[in-house]
Design a protein around this motif. Structure first.
Motif, PDB file in Angstrom:
ATOM      1  N   GLY A 110      45.899  14.200  26.753  1.00  0.00           N
ATOM      2  CA  GLY A 110      45.348  14.305  28.108  1.00  0.00           C
ATOM      3  C   GLY A 110      45.304  15.703  28.684  1.00  0.00           C
ATOM      4  N   PRO A 111      46.403  16.504  28.575  1.00  0.00           N
ATOM      5  CA  PRO A 111      46.356  17.867  29.109  1.00  0.00           C
ATOM      6  C   PRO A 111      45.287  18.746  28.454  1.00  0.00           C
ATOM      7  CG  PRO A 111      48.628  17.223  28.733  1.00  0.00           C
ATOM      8  CD  PRO A 111      47.765  16.138  28.146  1.00  0.00           C
ATOM      9  N   GLY A 112      44.846  18.379  27.271  1.00  0.00           N
ATOM     10  CA  GLY A 112      43.793  19.143  26.607  1.00  0.00           C
ATOM     11  C   GLY A 112      42.492  19.126  27.387  1.00  0.00           C
ATOM     12  N   HIS A 113      42.266  18.038  28.144  1.00  0.00           N
ATOM     13  CA  HIS A 113      41.069  17.967  28.984  1.00  0.00           C
ATOM     14  C   HIS A 113      41.122  19.016  30.097  1.00  0.00           C
ATOM     15  CE1 HIS A 113      39.351  14.538  27.016  1.00  0.00           C
ATOM     16  NE2 HIS A 113      40.470  13.821  27.192  1.00  0.00           N
ATOM     17  N   VAL A 114      42.307  19.258  30.602  1.00  0.00           N
ATOM     18  CA  VAL A 114      42.462  20.278  31.640  1.00  0.00           C
ATOM     19  C   VAL A 114      42.151  21.655  31.052  1.00  0.00           C
ATOM     20  CG1 VAL A 114      44.105  21.406  33.204  1.00  0.00           C
ATOM     21  CG2 VAL A 114      44.141  18.911  32.925  1.00  0.00           C
ATOM     22  N   VAL A 115      42.670  21.923  29.858  1.00  0.00           N
ATOM     23  CA  VAL A 115      42.397  23.207  29.186  1.00  0.00           C
ATOM     24  C   VAL A 115      40.890  23.368  28.990  1.00  0.00           C
ATOM     25  CG1 VAL A 115      42.679  24.507  27.038  1.00  0.00           C
ATOM     26  CG2 VAL A 115      44.640  23.330  28.045  1.00  0.00           C
ATOM     27  N   GLY A 116      40.230  22.334  28.521  1.00  0.00           N
ATOM     28  CA  GLY A 116      38.786  22.393  28.310  1.00  0.00           C
ATOM     29  C   GLY A 116      38.020  22.599  29.601  1.00  0.00           C
ATOM     30  N   ALA A 143      28.507  29.942  24.519  1.00  0.00           N
ATOM     31  CA  ALA A 143      29.676  29.619  25.343  1.00  0.00           C
ATOM     32  C   ALA A 143      29.920  28.112  25.349  1.00  0.00           C
ATOM     33  CB  ALA A 143      29.491  30.136  26.763  1.00  0.00           C
ATOM     34  N   ALA A 144      28.858  27.316  25.436  1.00  0.00           N
ATOM     35  CA  ALA A 144      29.012  25.859  25.440  1.00  0.00           C
ATOM     36  C   ALA A 144      29.621  25.370  24.131  1.00  0.00           C
ATOM     37  CB  ALA A 144      27.659  25.187  25.685  1.00  0.00           C
ATOM     38  N   VAL A 145      29.157  25.909  23.009  1.00  0.00           N
ATOM     39  CA  VAL A 145      29.703  25.516  21.703  1.00  0.00           C
ATOM     40  C   VAL A 145      31.177  25.923  21.594  1.00  0.00           C
ATOM     41  CG1 VAL A 145      29.563  25.969  19.212  1.00  0.00           C
ATOM     42  CG2 VAL A 145      27.484  25.486  20.526  1.00  0.00           C
ATOM     43  N   MET A 146      31.506  27.124  22.041  1.00  0.00           N
ATOM     44  CA  MET A 146      32.896  27.590  21.965  1.00  0.00           C
ATOM     45  C   MET A 146      33.812  26.767  22.874  1.00  0.00           C
ATOM     46  SD  MET A 146      32.585  29.701  19.603  1.00  0.00           S
ATOM     47  CE  MET A 146      34.288  30.135  19.518  1.00  0.00           C
ATOM     48  N   VAL A 147      33.353  26.474  24.088  1.00  0.00           N
ATOM     49  CA  VAL A 147      34.164  25.667  25.005  1.00  0.00           C
ATOM     50  C   VAL A 147      34.326  24.253  24.449  1.00  0.00           C
ATOM     51  CG1 VAL A 147      34.179  24.556  27.277  1.00  0.00           C
ATOM     52  CG2 VAL A 147      33.730  27.006  27.083  1.00  0.00           C
ATOM     53  N   ALA A 148      33.274  23.687  23.899  1.00  0.00           N
ATOM     54  CA  ALA A 148      33.371  22.339  23.319  1.00  0.00           C
ATOM     55  C   ALA A 148      34.365  22.324  22.161  1.00  0.00           C
ATOM     56  CB  ALA A 148      31.991  21.870  22.857  1.00  0.00           C
ATOM     57  N   TRP A 183      37.823  22.590  23.708  1.00  0.00           N
ATOM     58  CA  TRP A 183      38.128  21.333  24.381  1.00  0.00           C
ATOM     59  C   TRP A 183      38.521  20.267  23.353  1.00  0.00           C
ATOM     60  CZ3 TRP A 183      35.291  20.353  29.462  1.00  0.00           C
ATOM     61  CH2 TRP A 183      35.811  19.240  30.135  1.00  0.00           C
ATOM     62  N   PHE A 184      37.741  20.170  22.290  1.00  0.00           N
ATOM     63  CA  PHE A 184      38.013  19.184  21.242  1.00  0.00           C
ATOM     64  C   PHE A 184      39.373  19.444  20.601  1.00  0.00           C
ATOM     65  CE2 PHE A 184      37.638  17.844  16.766  1.00  0.00           C
ATOM     66  CZ  PHE A 184      37.380  16.482  16.952  1.00  0.00           C
ATOM     67  N   ALA A 185      39.652  20.712  20.243  1.00  0.00           N
ATOM     68  CA  ALA A 185      40.920  21.055  19.608  1.00  0.00           C
ATOM     69  C   ALA A 185      42.092  20.820  20.559  1.00  0.00           C
ATOM     70  CB  ALA A 185      40.897  22.507  19.146  1.00  0.00           C
ATOM     71  N   ALA A 186      41.939  21.216  21.806  1.00  0.00           N
ATOM     72  CA  ALA A 186      43.031  21.042  22.777  1.00  0.00           C
ATOM     73  C   ALA A 186      43.290  19.574  23.051  1.00  0.00           C
ATOM     74  CB  ALA A 186      42.690  21.775  24.077  1.00  0.00           C
ATOM     75  N   GLU A 187      42.236  18.779  23.133  1.00  0.00           N
ATOM     76  CA  GLU A 187      42.414  17.339  23.392  1.00  0.00           C
ATOM     77  C   GLU A 187      43.133  16.676  22.224  1.00  0.00           C
ATOM     78  OE1 GLU A 187      41.913  13.221  23.369  1.00  0.00           O
ATOM     79  OE2 GLU A 187      40.663  14.420  22.042  1.00  0.00           O
ATOM     80  N   HIS A 188      42.805  17.051  21.003  1.00  0.00           N
ATOM     81  CA  HIS A 188      43.472  16.459  19.838  1.00  0.00           C
ATOM     82  C   HIS A 188      44.892  16.975  19.668  1.00  0.00           C
ATOM     83  CE1 HIS A 188      40.435  13.842  18.350  1.00  0.00           C
ATOM     84  NE2 HIS A 188      39.516  14.806  18.380  1.00  0.00           N
ATOM     85  N   ALA A 189      45.156  18.193  20.068  1.00  0.00           N
ATOM     86  CA  ALA A 189      46.500  18.760  19.934  1.00  0.00           C
ATOM     87  C   ALA A 189      47.426  18.316  21.059  1.00  0.00           C
ATOM     88  CB  ALA A 189      46.430  20.275  19.900  1.00  0.00           C
ATOM     89  N   MET A 190      46.896  18.169  22.285  1.00  0.00           N
ATOM     90  CA  MET A 190      47.761  17.897  23.436  1.00  0.00           C
ATOM     91  C   MET A 190      47.499  16.561  24.103  1.00  0.00           C
ATOM     92  SD  MET A 190      47.937  21.602  25.316  1.00  0.00           S
ATOM     93  CE  MET A 190      46.202  21.919  25.502  1.00  0.00           C
TER      94      MET A 190
END
Length: 159
Positions: free
Chosen positions: A41-47, A24-29, A32-39
């Motif tokens: 700041g809001p990617g941090h919220v998704v993560g 779960a930690a690897v999947m969330v990381a 989080w990484f993909a969302a932060e690079h795609a979006m």
């Protein structure tokens, strides 16, 4: 004889294995990484939301307790009073697999976790309950079955 015992004769918690937490930690990381690079700041919220949901979900899976005490058997919020408990059988891995699958009775109560491969079959003798048995997953089925057998033999019937 004296009053029924209230301290648990057997207690088990269905902890989620560390490998599930690591996965779960690897999947969330990764998310989080993909969302932060795609979006940005809001990617941090998704993560953060994904991490919280995974933590709550795995915590919930690991919060279930199996208890045998003076009143009977409880699995999570379900209770089987000791007067309704019939025969008890600690299952081998093969027996447990069959009882979870092709040999299962559709009216039985199944208390399962995918990361626990063995269990105990507990006959329910209450004539008003259509449930023939409970399948209770356990990492220590012999100890659980022994505690249930001791409870039937040693505790006074005060129900």
């Amino acid at each position: 004889m004296g009053p029924a015992r209230t301290e648990p004769a057997y207690a088990e918690r269905w902890w989620v294995p560390a490998s599930w937490w690591a996965f779960a930690a690897v999947m969330v990381a990764s998310l989080w990484f993909a969302a932060e690079h795609a979006m940005g700041g809001p990617g941090h919220v998704v993560g953060a939301v994904a991490a919280a949901l995974c933590g709550v979900g795995l915590g919930y899976l690991g919060s279930t307790r199996v208890l045998v005490d003076g009143t009977g058997l409880s699995v999570g919020g379900a209770r089987a009073p000791r007067a309704t408990i019939g025969s008890v059988l600690a299952l081998t891995t093969g027996q447990a697999r069959a009882l979870r699958g092709p040999a299962a009775d559709a009216t039985a109560r199944m208390f399962l976790r995918p990361y626990i491969s063995r269990g105990v079959r507990v006959e329910i003798t209450d004539p008003t309950d259509p449930t023939p048995y409970w399948y209770v997953a356990s990492r220590h089925p012999e100890r659980l079955a022994a505690a249930l057998e001791r409870s039937r033999a040693t505790w006074p019937d005060t129900d």
